[in-house]
Design an enzyme around this catalytic site. Structure first.
Site, PDB file in Angstrom:
ATOM      1  N   LYS A  13       0.771  -1.228  -0.019  1.00 54.08           N
ATOM      2  CA  LYS A  13      -0.029  -0.134  -0.084  1.00 54.08           C
ATOM      3  C   LYS A  13       0.725   1.180   0.067  1.00 54.08           C
ATOM      4  O   LYS A  13       2.031   1.198   0.428  1.00 54.08           O
ATOM      5  CB  LYS A  13      -1.214  -0.132   1.109  1.00 54.08           C
ATOM      6  CG  LYS A  13      -2.050  -0.988   0.789  1.00 54.08           C
ATOM      7  CD  LYS A  13      -3.300  -0.958   1.829  1.00 54.08           C
ATOM      8  CE  LYS A  13      -4.214  -1.852   1.297  1.00 54.08           C
ATOM      9  NZ  LYS A  13      -5.391  -2.029   2.153  1.00 54.08           N
ATOM     10  N   ARG A  60      -3.836 -10.321   4.494  1.00 51.74           N
ATOM     11  CA  ARG A  60      -4.134 -10.192   3.007  1.00 51.74           C
ATOM     12  C   ARG A  60      -2.990  -9.635   2.139  1.00 51.74           C
ATOM     13  O   ARG A  60      -2.481  -8.685   2.342  1.00 51.74           O
ATOM     14  CB  ARG A  60      -5.597  -9.447   2.781  1.00 51.74           C
ATOM     15  CG  ARG A  60      -5.914  -9.410   1.413  1.00 51.74           C
ATOM     16  CD  ARG A  60      -7.289  -8.688   1.212  1.00 51.74           C
ATOM     17  NE  ARG A  60      -7.691  -8.554  -0.022  1.00 51.74           N
ATOM     18  CZ  ARG A  60      -7.367  -7.395  -0.851  1.00 51.74           C
ATOM     19  NH1 ARG A  60      -6.467  -6.666  -0.708  1.00 51.74           N
ATOM     20  NH2 ARG A  60      -7.965  -7.834  -2.106  1.00 51.74           N
TER      21      ARG A  60
END
Length: 285
Positions: free
Chosen positions: A225, A259
């Protein structure tokens, strides 16, 4: 403080089993999209998606999360029919290729979740935490499936940041319980990267134990991210070490599912962290 982890055992459709509470589970990301921020277009056909699912399974994935709409900031919304066109053939094909693998549908649309479960998915992963579509909680309740309630907001506006995040998550829990979702089927996701600025993401990563203390298994999704890339000054495909640091930190605070895009290295990070954390974890029924 001893990290709190929750022991859960799930009998999923098709004789698929999923166990929480003994080690960290790895959820591998399978984006059936042309525009996801790090791998858009690589797996947006069925053959490529199935091959990638096989690779992730071989590398140690415990769950495969299939999505047909990019949830990156600024990403365009995808119409229902297009989302279904992208995900349903992939779910069916991966279920056939890997019949014992739990599959998750990454969507905030109730109709997509319903059709995905009919096609062979086992888990709902809602990035909007049951708030975007009023029918989503009812679908989860009707199917009796695990449902991930993720934190999200329309705007990056908070009074007291972490308490506000906790309140928002508990609002999603209340929605789920009111619709008839069993409490043991609820998982929480802090929503790293969603409606949060750089500082918010770092602050929340240091306080994940407060989310784990709410009484539900926690799924952490930090893989590749933007805040990691900004910290290290790296492109998405070169963020594996930064992702690994967040994974280890999350597990140490009680996160039970991670995840990730890079299954093989994150499986190793989780296994090493588990060897330390689970010796002292407070495992609860």
């Amino acid at each position: 403080m001893r990290p709190v982890v929750w022991k859960r055992s799930y009998e999923l459709p098709g004789g698929v089993r999923l166990e929480l509470g003994g080690r960290t589970l790895i959820m591998g990301i399978l984006n059936a999209t042309p525009d996801s921020f790090s791998d858009g277009g690589r797996y947006d056909n069925v053959a490529a998606a199935v091959e990638h699912a096989r690779v992730m399974a071989a590398e140690g994935a415990d769950i495969i999360d299939i999505g047909g709409e990019s949830t990156r900031p600024g990403g365009a919304q995808v119409p229902l029919e297009e989302e279904l066109r992208r995900v349903l053939p992939v779910i069916s094909a991966v279920r056939e290729a890997l019949p014992d693998m739990p599959l998750s549908i990454d969507t905030y649309k109730a109709e997509t979740a319903q059709r995905a479960l009919e096609a062979g998915a086992h888990i709902i992963n809602d990035v909007w935490g049951l708030q975007a579509d009023p029918g989503m909680a009812a679908v989860a309740a009707a199917w009796g499936c695990p449902v991930v309630i993720s934190h999200n907001r329309e705007a990056v506006e908070y009074g007291d940041f972490v308490p506000d995040v906790l309140d928002d998550l508990l609002r999603g829990v209340k929605t789920a319980l009111a619709a008839g979702v069993a409490e043991e089927r609820i998982w929480l996701d802090p929503g790293i990267g969603f409606a949060k600025n750089y500082g918010h993401n770092l602050d929340l990563l240091g306080r994940l134990e407060e989310i784990a203390a709410l009484g539900y298994p926690v799924l952490l999704g930090t893989s590749r991210k933007r805040f990691i890339r900004e910290t290290l000054g790296l492109p998405p495909g070169d963020a594996v070490e930064g992702t690994g640091a967040t994974v280890a930190l999350g597990i140490a605070q009680g996160c039970q599912i991670v995840r990730v895009h890079d299954v093989k290295p994150m499986k190793r990070v989780a296994a090493m962290t588990d060897a330390i954390v689970y010796r002292r974890a407070d495992v609860r029924e």
